[in-house]
Design a protein around this motif. Structure first.
Motif, PDB file in Angstrom:
ATOM      1  N   LYS A  33       4.248 -15.068   8.757  1.00  0.00           N
ATOM      2  CA  LYS A  33       3.590 -14.186   7.800  1.00  0.00           C
ATOM      3  C   LYS A  33       4.648 -13.566   6.901  1.00  0.00           C
ATOM      4  O   LYS A  33       5.646 -13.022   7.382  1.00  0.00           O
ATOM      5  CB  LYS A  33       2.807 -13.102   8.525  1.00  0.00           C
ATOM      6  N   GLY A  54      -1.792 -13.230   4.193  1.00  0.00           N
ATOM      7  CA  GLY A  54      -1.294 -11.888   3.898  1.00  0.00           C
ATOM      8  C   GLY A  54      -0.183 -11.841   2.880  1.00  0.00           C
ATOM      9  O   GLY A  54       0.496 -10.815   2.741  1.00  0.00           O
ATOM     10  N   ASP A  77       5.557 -11.450   2.994  1.00  0.00           N
ATOM     11  CA  ASP A  77       5.101 -10.670   1.844  1.00  0.00           C
ATOM     12  C   ASP A  77       5.337 -11.444   0.549  1.00  0.00           C
ATOM     13  O   ASP A  77       4.508 -11.437  -0.353  1.00  0.00           O
ATOM     14  CB  ASP A  77       5.850  -9.337   1.806  1.00  0.00           C
ATOM     15  N   PRO A  91       0.395  -3.519  10.528  1.00  0.00           N
ATOM     16  CA  PRO A  91      -0.361  -4.460   9.700  1.00  0.00           C
ATOM     17  C   PRO A  91      -0.833  -3.801   8.411  1.00  0.00           C
ATOM     18  O   PRO A  91      -1.193  -2.622   8.392  1.00  0.00           O
ATOM     19  CB  PRO A  91      -1.543  -4.852  10.590  1.00  0.00           C
ATOM     20  N   ARG A  92      -0.838  -4.591   7.334  1.00  0.00           N
ATOM     21  CA  ARG A  92      -1.204  -4.045   6.021  1.00  0.00           C
ATOM     22  C   ARG A  92      -2.609  -3.441   6.026  1.00  0.00           C
ATOM     23  O   ARG A  92      -2.855  -2.382   5.472  1.00  0.00           O
ATOM     24  CB  ARG A  92      -1.123  -5.159   4.970  1.00  0.00           C
ATOM     25  N   HIS A  93      -3.553  -4.112   6.697  1.00  0.00           N
ATOM     26  CA  HIS A  93      -4.938  -3.627   6.656  1.00  0.00           C
ATOM     27  C   HIS A  93      -5.131  -2.366   7.489  1.00  0.00           C
ATOM     28  O   HIS A  93      -6.158  -1.710   7.411  1.00  0.00           O
ATOM     29  CB  HIS A  93      -5.890  -4.726   7.138  1.00  0.00           C
ATOM     30  N   ARG A 122       1.626 -11.414  -0.586  1.00  0.00           N
ATOM     31  CA  ARG A 122       1.362 -10.626  -1.793  1.00  0.00           C
ATOM     32  C   ARG A 122       1.844 -11.334  -3.059  1.00  0.00           C
ATOM     33  O   ARG A 122       1.238 -11.206  -4.123  1.00  0.00           O
ATOM     34  CB  ARG A 122       2.057  -9.267  -1.664  1.00  0.00           C
ATOM     35  N   SER A 134      -4.740 -11.574  -0.175  1.00  0.00           N
ATOM     36  CA  SER A 134      -3.885 -10.430  -0.520  1.00  0.00           C
ATOM     37  C   SER A 134      -3.012 -10.693  -1.744  1.00  0.00           C
ATOM     38  O   SER A 134      -2.190  -9.846  -2.111  1.00  0.00           O
ATOM     39  CB  SER A 134      -2.986 -10.075   0.679  1.00  0.00           C
TER      40      SER A 134
END
Length: 469
Positions: free
Chosen positions: A328, A356, A330, A262-264, A358, A393
């Motif tokens: 989800k 999430g 990007d 996960p990004r976080h 970007r 994000s």
């Protein structure tokens, strides 16, 4: 006088020899290694043109026969027989064990190609091609014999694939603009191409309405645009990139799980790794009916592209149900075609489903459609509410096909009211057909954004995007 002339000539020759000795050895094209000569010949873009270099010297007679790629192109019917002979002769004289690419294209609709000839080309490809095979053959002319001719490229005629043999080294297959039997297609993909990595089926129609089952442990990229398909069944555990067009039903049998961080949690040394069903790229075009199945099977997607047609009434309700959950992603790319339906409500509905993400890429509609039918769900309270668009994000918003028309400016103003969108870097690409906007259009849009917003306009000039204002 003759003696003086002979003496002068001899002196010049002696001087030339002395200069060559001072300058060192003479280098010629023929002295270059084969791989360099191959690069030179490939730039000719034509196998027959490369073959004609064999007249230069004995060394050149064998250079072209080991090229990593062979390209045969014919644009007119007058040389049809000589072109077919050139293809047959070129393939017969080829001497390398493998070939990275074989392209054979005939662009004139009046050309004729006997099926037996094409069968020979396919046998050669099965034995030698370890990469890309492209056959673009002509449409059957009026009055022709359908049993003797085979074509791909300009008409919906039936393509008869070889019933036996294996394309043991083939990694990329492209078939476009043809009619094909479903069982033939399944046999070639599932059994005759054991190492196929990419399959592109573009503007294809099945001979009869049927299901298609594709089984491949090697297939990584699939572009599926096949009419008359009732259901597509994918047994492709290695699939990474998938595009489906105008498909009503899809079943996914086998998938592999990947470890996703996960990004976080990226900076946490004890970060938790998740097992997820992941795609690098997923594109759904035309019908939204396959969305629930695909979103159920794929948890994360690097780039999710939706190019959907949305109508009003019951179709709009179906659209809402089908897109209740989005994977989800990007990067999210959206292009909507609305019929008797408002564009803004559909766009905002999709943006509310993102988490999430970007980067968001929006393709604006060219024209303003007619208003929604009375009682359409998009007119319900909150359909244009931007408060539920989070996008925490978000870093970049890209707007394409901007013409400066009032209905597009209205959409942009609505998007810029969303705090996280306006706080992102916004790139607005002006349509290539509308290079200049009316005075003050750019400033009007900037005025709608939050103070300090980073908004850039680009225009297509000299083959690239240039700053506009």
């Amino acid at each position: 006088m003759n003696a003086d002339t002979d003496s002068s000539t001899a002196m010049e020759q002696d001087g030339s020899r002395r200069r060559r000795r001072r300058l060192g050895p003479t280098y010629r094209f023929s002295d270059l290694p084969d791989d360099v000569l191959h690069r030179i010949l490939l730039r000719l873009g034509s196998a027959p043109a490369a073959a004609r270099t064999s007249v230069l010297s004995q060394r050149w007679r064998r250079v072209w026969t080991r090229l990593p790629g062979l390209v045969f192109r014919d644009h007119g019917p007058l040389r049809n027989r000589s072109f077919l002979s050139a293809v047959d002769g070129g393939l017969a004289r080829y001497s390398a064990p493998t070939l990275r690419a074989l392209h054979i294209s005939m662009f004139h609709v009046a050309s004729r190609v006997p099926a037996a000839r094409v069968a020979g080309w396919l046998r050669f490809a099965a034995e030698h091609v370890a990469g890309d095979l492209l056959l673009c053959l002509p449409w059957l002319p009026a009055g022709g014999d359908a049993e003797e001719l085979l074509g791909v490229g300009h008409g919906f005629r039936q393509l008869r694939l070889p019933p036996a043999g294996a394309f043991a080294a083939l990694t990329v297959m492209v078939i476009r603009d043809a009619r094909i039997d479903a069982r033939d297609l399944e046999r070639v993909v599932c059994w005759q191409c054991p190492f196929l990595l990419e399959l592109h089926l573009v503007a294809i129609a099945l001979v009869a309405v049927s299901d298609i089952i594709l089984r491949s442990t090697s297939l990584r990229r699939l572009n599926f645009e096949v009419g008359n398909t009732t259901r597509l069944v994918l047994d492709t555990p290695s699939i990474e990139e998938l595009s489906v067009s105008n498909l009503a039903k899809v079943s996914v049998v086998a998938l592999k799980l990947e470890e996703i961080v996960p990004r976080h949690d990226a900076s946490d040394p004890h970060r938790r790794r998740l097992l997820a069903r992941h795609l690098r790229w997923l594109a759904v075009k035309g019908s939204h009916l396959v969305m629930p199945v695909l979103m159920r099977h794929f948890d994360t997607v690097d780039q999710l592209e939706l190019d959907l047609a949305v109508s009003s009434g019951e179709d709009y309700k179906s659209f809402l149900r089908a897109t209740t959950k989005l994977a989800k992603c990007d990067v999210f790319v959206v292009k909507l075609t609305t019929e008797w339906h408002a564009y803004e409500s559909s766009l905002l509905y999709l943006l509310r489903k993102l988490a999430g993400t970007r980067k968001v890429v929006v393709h604006l509609p060219w024209t303003e459609g007619p208003p929604c039918m009375p009682g359409c769900n998009c007119g319900r309270k909150g359909s244009l509410n931007i408060d539920y668009i989070k996008l925490e994000s978000l870093e970049v918003v890209e707007i394409n096909d901007f013409t400066g028309e009032d209905h597009q400016v209205k959409i942009l103003k609505l998007l810029l009211l969303c705090k996280n969108i306006s706080a992102s870097r916004i790139v607005i690409n002006i349509s290539r057909l509308f290079r200049w906007l009316s005075e003050g259009t750019c400033q009007r849009i900037r005025d709608e954004a939050h103070p300090g917003s980073d908004i850039k306009f680009n225009v297509w000039l000299n083959g690239r995007w240039e700053p506009y204002a």
